[in-house]
Design a protein around this motif. Structure first.
Motif, short mmCIF file in Angstrom:
data_model
loop_
_atom_site.label_atom_id
_atom_site.label_comp_id
_atom_site.label_asym_id
_atom_site.label_seq_id
_atom_site.Cartn_x
_atom_site.Cartn_y
_atom_site.Cartn_z
N ALA A 1 4.62 -4.47 2.21
CA ALA A 1 5.37 -3.22 2.07
C ALA A 1 4.41 -2.03 2.11
CB ALA A 1 6.15 -3.20 0.76
N VAL A 2 4.96 -0.91 2.53
CA VAL A 2 4.23 0.36 2.51
C VAL A 2 5.14 1.38 1.85
CG1 VAL A 2 3.16 2.19 3.88
CG2 VAL A 2 2.96 -0.19 4.62
N ARG A 3 4.65 1.99 0.79
CA ARG A 3 5.41 3.05 0.11
C ARG A 3 4.96 4.38 0.71
NH1 ARG A 3 3.13 0.72 -4.70
NH2 ARG A 3 4.40 -1.00 -5.34
N LEU A 4 5.84 5.01 1.47
CA LEU A 4 5.49 6.29 2.08
C LEU A 4 6.23 7.42 1.40
CD1 LEU A 4 5.53 5.61 5.94
CD2 LEU A 4 3.54 5.99 4.48
N LYS A 5 5.50 8.51 1.18
CA LYS A 5 6.17 9.74 0.76
C LYS A 5 6.08 10.70 1.94
CE LYS A 5 2.08 11.58 -1.46
NZ LYS A 5 1.44 12.09 -2.60
N ASN A 6 7.03 11.59 2.02
CA ASN A 6 7.08 12.51 3.15
C ASN A 6 6.55 13.87 2.73
OD1 ASN A 6 9.75 13.91 5.20
ND2 ASN A 6 7.67 13.47 5.76
N GLN A 7 5.67 14.41 3.55
CA GLN A 7 5.13 15.75 3.34
C GLN A 7 5.46 16.57 4.59
OE1 GLN A 7 0.97 15.83 2.25
NE2 GLN A 7 0.71 17.84 3.17
N VAL A 8 6.05 17.73 4.40
CA VAL A 8 6.44 18.56 5.53
C VAL A 8 5.34 19.59 5.81
CG1 VAL A 8 8.15 20.20 6.39
CG2 VAL A 8 8.89 18.23 5.03
N LEU B 1 12.17 7.24 7.00
CA LEU B 1 10.97 6.91 6.22
C LEU B 1 10.85 5.40 6.03
CD1 LEU B 1 8.74 8.67 5.05
CD2 LEU B 1 9.94 8.67 2.89
N LYS B 2 11.99 4.76 5.77
CA LYS B 2 11.99 3.30 5.59
C LYS B 2 11.58 2.60 6.88
CE LYS B 2 14.98 -0.54 4.40
NZ LYS B 2 16.34 -1.04 4.39
N HIS B 3 12.12 3.05 8.01
CA HIS B 3 11.79 2.45 9.31
C HIS B 3 10.29 2.62 9.61
CE1 HIS B 3 12.26 1.05 13.40
NE2 HIS B 3 11.64 2.14 13.84
N LEU B 4 9.77 3.80 9.34
CA LEU B 4 8.35 4.06 9.55
C LEU B 4 7.48 3.15 8.67
CD1 LEU B 4 6.63 6.00 11.26
CD2 LEU B 4 6.75 7.64 9.38
N SER B 5 7.89 3.00 7.41
CA SER B 5 7.18 2.13 6.46
C SER B 5 7.17 0.68 6.94
CB SER B 5 7.83 2.19 5.07
OG SER B 5 7.73 3.46 4.52
N GLU B 6 8.34 0.22 7.36
CA GLU B 6 8.46 -1.17 7.81
C GLU B 6 7.64 -1.43 9.07
OE1 GLU B 6 12.71 -1.57 8.11
OE2 GLU B 6 12.92 -2.00 5.96
N SER B 7 7.64 -0.47 9.97
CA SER B 7 6.86 -0.61 11.21
C SER B 7 5.37 -0.70 10.91
CB SER B 7 7.13 0.56 12.15
OG SER B 7 8.46 0.56 12.57
N TYR B 8 4.90 0.18 10.04
CA TYR B 8 3.48 0.19 9.68
C TYR B 8 3.12 -1.12 8.98
CZ TYR B 8 -1.04 1.82 8.04
OH TYR B 8 -2.38 1.96 7.81
N ALA B 9 3.96 -1.56 8.05
CA ALA B 9 3.70 -2.80 7.31
C ALA B 9 3.61 -3.99 8.26
CB ALA B 9 4.79 -3.04 6.26
N LYS B 10 4.53 -4.04 9.22
CA LYS B 10 4.52 -5.15 10.18
C LYS B 10 3.26 -5.12 11.04
CE LYS B 10 7.35 -7.33 13.73
NZ LYS B 10 8.56 -7.23 14.53
N GLN C 1 -1.00 8.85 6.92
CA GLN C 1 -2.23 8.66 6.16
C GLN C 1 -1.97 7.53 5.16
OE1 GLN C 1 -2.66 12.57 4.42
NE2 GLN C 1 -3.90 13.29 6.11
N VAL C 2 -2.58 6.40 5.42
CA VAL C 2 -2.42 5.24 4.55
C VAL C 2 -3.81 4.71 4.22
CG1 VAL C 2 -1.41 2.95 4.29
CG2 VAL C 2 -0.21 4.68 5.63
N THR D 1 0.84 -1.19 0.00
CA THR D 1 0.00 0.00 0.00
C THR D 1 0.88 1.24 0.00
OG1 THR D 1 -1.96 0.99 1.00
CG2 THR D 1 -0.28 0.20 2.50
N SER D 2 0.27 2.37 -0.24
CA SER D 2 0.99 3.64 -0.28
C SER D 2 0.35 4.62 0.68
CB SER D 2 0.96 4.23 -1.70
OG SER D 2 1.57 3.37 -2.61
N GLY D 3 1.14 5.59 1.10
CA GLY D 3 0.60 6.60 2.00
C GLY D 3 1.53 7.77 2.14
N THR D 4 1.18 8.64 3.08
CA THR D 4 1.93 9.86 3.32
C THR D 4 2.27 9.96 4.79
OG1 THR D 4 0.70 10.94 1.54
CG2 THR D 4 1.88 12.37 3.06
N ALA D 5 3.50 10.33 5.07
CA ALA D 5 3.95 10.63 6.42
C ALA D 5 4.12 12.14 6.50
CB ALA D 5 5.27 9.93 6.73
#
Length: 182
Positions: A139-146, A124-133, A157-158, A109-113
């Motif tokens: 896998a979770v593909r996260l993009k970062n928004q500031v 970002l990778k650690h956050l993705s892996e934690s959410y996926a687990k 937001q996933v 899945t994909s989402g935004t951090a």
């Protein structure tokens, strides 16, 4: 009756996905489509030329033969099918539908951090892996928004799920508790 863009994308994307599975070429087709999508986004004239009703079929086939070089036979056959049925204007929608089906099949899945400061790739990778687990995904593909207004923490937001771990949200909750206790 004319089909909507969504119906066209669903029919062709689903057909390509099923075909790729049947041919045991799902990964190859997925990779080819990602490259094709990047190329079309970088040069949208490709779609304009291949969907132009004024150009004759032979000219379009010549243009397509240059574009499809290097792609798998499955993707080449699909692109020729789109050309034959004048559906090149829907190519990006079709690729997006294929990608949705691929992600569903692979539990991706994909989402935004959303963070107050930009995350580095490792964070970002650690956050993705934690959410996926936590949510049993591959896998979770996260993009970062500031967004500096959240002060700190992260809002994830996933799909239809939002996890608000921002400092701003925590302060709002504390404020509400203090007001309710008075």
């Amino acid at each position: 009756m004319a089909l909507s863009r969504e119906e066209i994308a669903n029919r062709y994307g689903s057909a390509l996905f099923g075909y790729a599975q049947d041919m045991r070429a799902l990964e190859t087709v997925y990779d080819d489509l990602q490259e094709l999508k990047k190329a079309v986004q970088a040069n949208p004239r490709i779609l304009t030329i291949l969907s132009d009703p004024i150009l004759n079929g032979d000219e379009k086939k010549k243009s397509l033969s240059v574009i499809e070089q290097g792609f798998s036979k499955e993707v080449q056959a699909f692109l020729n099918l789109l050309l034959e049925y004048n559906r090149f204007g829907n190519l990006l929608d079709i690729i997006n539908r294929f990608n949705d089906l691929y992600d569903d099949a692979k539990s991706i899945t994909s989402g935004t951090a959303i963070t107050a400061v930009k995350l580095d790739p490792d964070q970002l990778k650690h956050l993705s892996e934690s959410y996926a687990k936590k949510y049993n995904l591959n896998a979770v593909r996260l993009k970062n928004q500031v967004d500096p207004s959240i002060l700190g923490g992260v809002i994830l937001q996933v799909k239809d799920r939002v996890i608000d771990g921002s400092v701003k949200n925590k302060l709002t909750k504390i404020r509400a508790q203090l007001i309710n206790n008075d």
